[in-house]
Scaffold this motif. Structure first.
Motif, PDB file in Angstrom:
ATOM      1  N   GLN A 226      -4.002   2.688  -7.546  1.00  0.00           N
ATOM      2  CA  GLN A 226      -3.900   1.218  -6.770  1.00  0.00           C
ATOM      3  C   GLN A 226      -4.377   1.343  -5.402  1.00  0.00           C
ATOM      4  O   GLN A 226      -3.719   2.085  -4.441  1.00  0.00           O
ATOM      5  N   THR A 228      -4.273  -0.622  -2.132  1.00  0.00           N
ATOM      6  CA  THR A 228      -3.464  -1.690  -1.473  1.00  0.00           C
ATOM      7  C   THR A 228      -3.636  -1.959  -0.064  1.00  0.00           C
ATOM      8  O   THR A 228      -2.908  -1.204   0.692  1.00  0.00           O
ATOM      9  N   SER A 269      -9.020   6.659 -12.038  1.00  0.00           N
ATOM     10  CA  SER A 269      -8.337   5.671 -11.143  1.00  0.00           C
ATOM     11  C   SER A 269      -8.665   6.307  -9.800  1.00  0.00           C
ATOM     12  O   SER A 269      -8.749   5.343  -8.648  1.00  0.00           O
ATOM     13  N   TYR A 273     -10.297   3.989  -7.028  1.00  0.00           N
ATOM     14  CA  TYR A 273      -9.667   3.663  -5.683  1.00  0.00           C
ATOM     15  C   TYR A 273     -10.449   3.885  -4.613  1.00  0.00           C
ATOM     16  O   TYR A 273     -10.633   3.021  -3.673  1.00  0.00           O
TER      17      TYR A 273
END
Length: 331
Positions: A226, A228, A269, A273
């Motif tokens: 993720q 962020t 992932s 990212y």
């Protein structure tokens, strides 16, 4: 019965208060911060490099100044991460009054948005040496990212300093170890010898010191899935804002990990990212530079993703030839 209650009350009072009285909180050592500020003022760099061992095992500053014709300085700490780089900009660069044309931050993997990474233990001790007495942004971000141990509230953790290592005790043990070893040498000489012996350049090539818990996408343990950039949970937007206030051009230089440079399969992932990260940086008008792995022979590497001391000059020349057009074009 009454005496038993009194004893119980005394026991609880002592249990609660003695740790508060005996705790040895790390002292804010402003001398280190002052020294860094003074050094930057003296050097007044046109280009400032910021990072950790991914920087100082790659770049020979003297060589880079010679081939670039620029005044260049670095702020680097082994194991440093985004919290450290935020404090470098806020409390060292800003307070020095310098205005470098360029600030280049070396990063690897997901470290730019892993706010809590390397903020505790010995790394937390170093961060204290860079901090002001009040650091509201840093406290807010770390509080939002860390989980309370055993369900304890932030108030309790703050009161008992659960998250920090007693810096004074650590230093005392370190000094004791020096006192009882090689008594024929001065403590200063022994400390220099230990620092040299355990530096990255003198490690065995089959070890992975800095990469032990944070290396390739396959074994990273800091939420690679993720991206962020939220100001409340990442230092990245604050780093960009600080560069804007300093009126300096900010760039990020991505050091490739072993999977990337050997073209092994990457986790989806992690690919996602990096795509989100670079899109965000582009939206903030921040340049992203990538290490040119195809031009780096594998035998240049020493421990983990570090460059061997024997090949540092070569890497420095390769680095400048690779980035100079992008850097000089963004004045």
């Amino acid at each position: 019965m009454r005496s038993g209650l009194i004893q119980l009350a005394l026991f609880l009072a002592i249990t609660a208060t003695v740790p508060l009285l005996l705790r040895l909180e790390g002292v804010y050592n402003h001398q280190h911060k002052i020294g860094l500020v003074d050094r930057l003022r003296r050097e007044n760099p046109e280009i400032l490099l910021i990072g950790n061992s991914m920087l100082y095992t790659r770049i020979d500053i003297d060589e880079l100044q010679k081939i670039s014709g620029k005044r260049i300085s670095q702020l680097a700490k082994g194991g440093g991460a985004s919290a450290c780089w935020y404090l470098y900009l806020k409390n060292i660069v800003a307070q020095s009054g310098i205005q470098p044309e360029q600030v280049v931050i070396f990063f690897r993997d997901t470290i730019l948005t892993s706010a809590e990474y390397r903020t505790e233990g010995q790394y937390g001790d170093y961060l204290k040496r860079l901090q002001e007495k009040e650091e509201p942004v840093m406290n807010q971000i770390l509080e939002s990212r860390r989980k309370s141990p055993f369900g304890l509230s932030s108030v309790v953790r703050t009161a008992y300093k659960i998250d920090s290592r007693p810096h004074i005790i650590q230093s005392s043990i370190h000094d004791l170890a020096l006192d009882i070893t090689k008594i024929d040498l001065s403590k200063k000489k022994r400390k220099e010898g230990m620092n040299t012996r355990f530096s990255v350049d003198n490690l065995r090539r089959d070890l992975a010191l800095e990469n032990a818990d944070y290396n390739t996408p396959e074994i990273m343990n800091v939420e690679p899935q993720q991206f962020t950039p939220a100001p409340g949970s990442s230092f990245l937007p604050h780093i960009i804002d600080l560069a804007d206030k300093l009126n300096t051009k900010l760039s990020f230089y991505q050091v490739k990990n072993a999977f990337e440079r050997t073209q092994r399969p990457l986790q989806e992932s992690y690919i996602h990212y990096l795509r989100k990260l670079k899109d965000y940086l582009k939206s903030r008008n921040v340049l992203v530079l990538e290490e040119s792995v195809k031009d780096i022979p594998e035998d240049w590497f020493a421990e983990g993703d570090h460059i061997s001391k024997d090949h540092r000059l070569e890497y420095t020349r390769l680095f400048w030839s690779h980035i100079k057009d992008s850097i000089l074009a963004t004045k």
